[in-house]
Write an enzyme that holds these catalytic residues in place. Sequence first.
Site, PDB file in Angstrom:
ATOM      1  N   CYS A 255       0.826  -1.103  -0.132  1.00  0.00           N
ATOM      2  CA  CYS A 255      -0.069  -0.158   0.073  1.00  0.00           C
ATOM      3  C   CYS A 255       0.845   1.244  -0.008  1.00  0.00           C
ATOM      4  CB  CYS A 255      -1.037  -0.072   1.280  1.00  0.00           C
ATOM      5  SG  CYS A 255      -1.999   1.482   1.319  1.00  0.00           S
TER       6      CYS A 255
ATOM      7  N   ASP B 281       0.511   3.763   1.722  1.00  0.00           N
ATOM      8  CA  ASP B 281       0.225   4.477   3.214  1.00  0.00           C
ATOM      9  C   ASP B 281       1.740   4.721   3.442  1.00  0.00           C
ATOM     10  OD1 ASP B 281       0.117   4.545   5.961  1.00  0.00           O
ATOM     11  OD2 ASP B 281      -1.751   3.888   5.585  1.00  0.00           O
TER      12      ASP B 281
ATOM     13  N   ARG C 142       2.968   5.250   6.168  1.00  0.00           N
ATOM     14  CA  ARG C 142       3.452   4.519   7.616  1.00  0.00           C
ATOM     15  C   ARG C 142       3.915   3.009   7.248  1.00  0.00           C
ATOM     16  NH1 ARG C 142      -2.263   4.655  10.381  1.00  0.00           N
ATOM     17  NH2 ARG C 142      -2.829   4.222   8.152  1.00  0.00           N
TER      18      ARG C 142
ATOM     19  N   HIS D 165      -2.244  -3.892   5.019  1.00  0.00           N
ATOM     20  CA  HIS D 165      -2.022  -3.657   6.445  1.00  0.00           C
ATOM     21  C   HIS D 165      -3.214  -3.160   7.087  1.00  0.00           C
ATOM     22  CE1 HIS D 165      -2.648   0.975   5.790  1.00  0.00           C
ATOM     23  NE2 HIS D 165      -2.457   0.665   4.344  1.00  0.00           N
TER      24      HIS D 165
ATOM     25  N   CYS E  88      -5.933   0.517   7.041  1.00  0.00           N
ATOM     26  CA  CYS E  88      -5.714   0.965   5.901  1.00  0.00           C
ATOM     27  C   CYS E  88      -7.167   1.975   5.157  1.00  0.00           C
ATOM     28  CB  CYS E  88      -5.613  -0.287   4.622  1.00  0.00           C
ATOM     29  SG  CYS E  88      -5.364   0.135   3.038  1.00  0.00           S
TER      30      CYS E  88
END
Length: 215
Positions: free
Chosen positions: A41, A43, A45, A97, A100
């Site tokens: 992803c 993302d 993080r 994750h 998400c």
Amino acid sequence: MEVERIFRNNRKWAEKMASTDGDYFNRLARGQNPDILYIGCSDSRVSAEEMMGLHPGEVFVHRNIANMVPNTDLNVMSVINYAVRYLKVNSIVVCGHYKCGGIHAAMMQEDMGILNPWLRNIRDVYRLHKSELDSIKNTEARYRRLAELNVTEQCINVIKTAVVQEAYYDRKLNVYGWVFDISRGHIIDLEIDFEGILRDIMDIYRINRKANQNK
Ligand code: CO
């Protein structure tokens, strides 16, 4: 964040790498030979190399919203083709994750504009597993389970490609499904039964000559 800070960081990093290993950048410049393709992803993080403890040159990375592998997405399909056929990776990982945003958005009844067609791929995963997901009363737990099921479905999408089928019969390429638990920092192996999935779906999705010979 000022962009100047990034450049200062970059120069510091480059000096540090070069001073601990004089040949470091020469080696990188000579070419890449990663053994693993990571599809994860976007993302901020979920930082692929950092959480895996890997260095530049060790992993070929593709990231998009909710680590999707849509059949008609030229981007992810090109990445898979290049990684398998030319870089000859032996492992492909799809890593989702928890927490998400893409998964959450797909479970909301909202018009998300240009994101609609992308999120629909996740809604399709929800539809496939609706009874299991609807039976989970806790919202957070339901999101977590969809993140896991989405990884499994995207692994199946990886297996549907001709290059992956060919590489499986040529050199036993393996596909793994993981999920990153942000709140603990742990990668969880979903222990996808790659061979079992292959057996189950190949009657429908077999599109490779070698896969046909190995029926
Ligand atoms: Co995400």
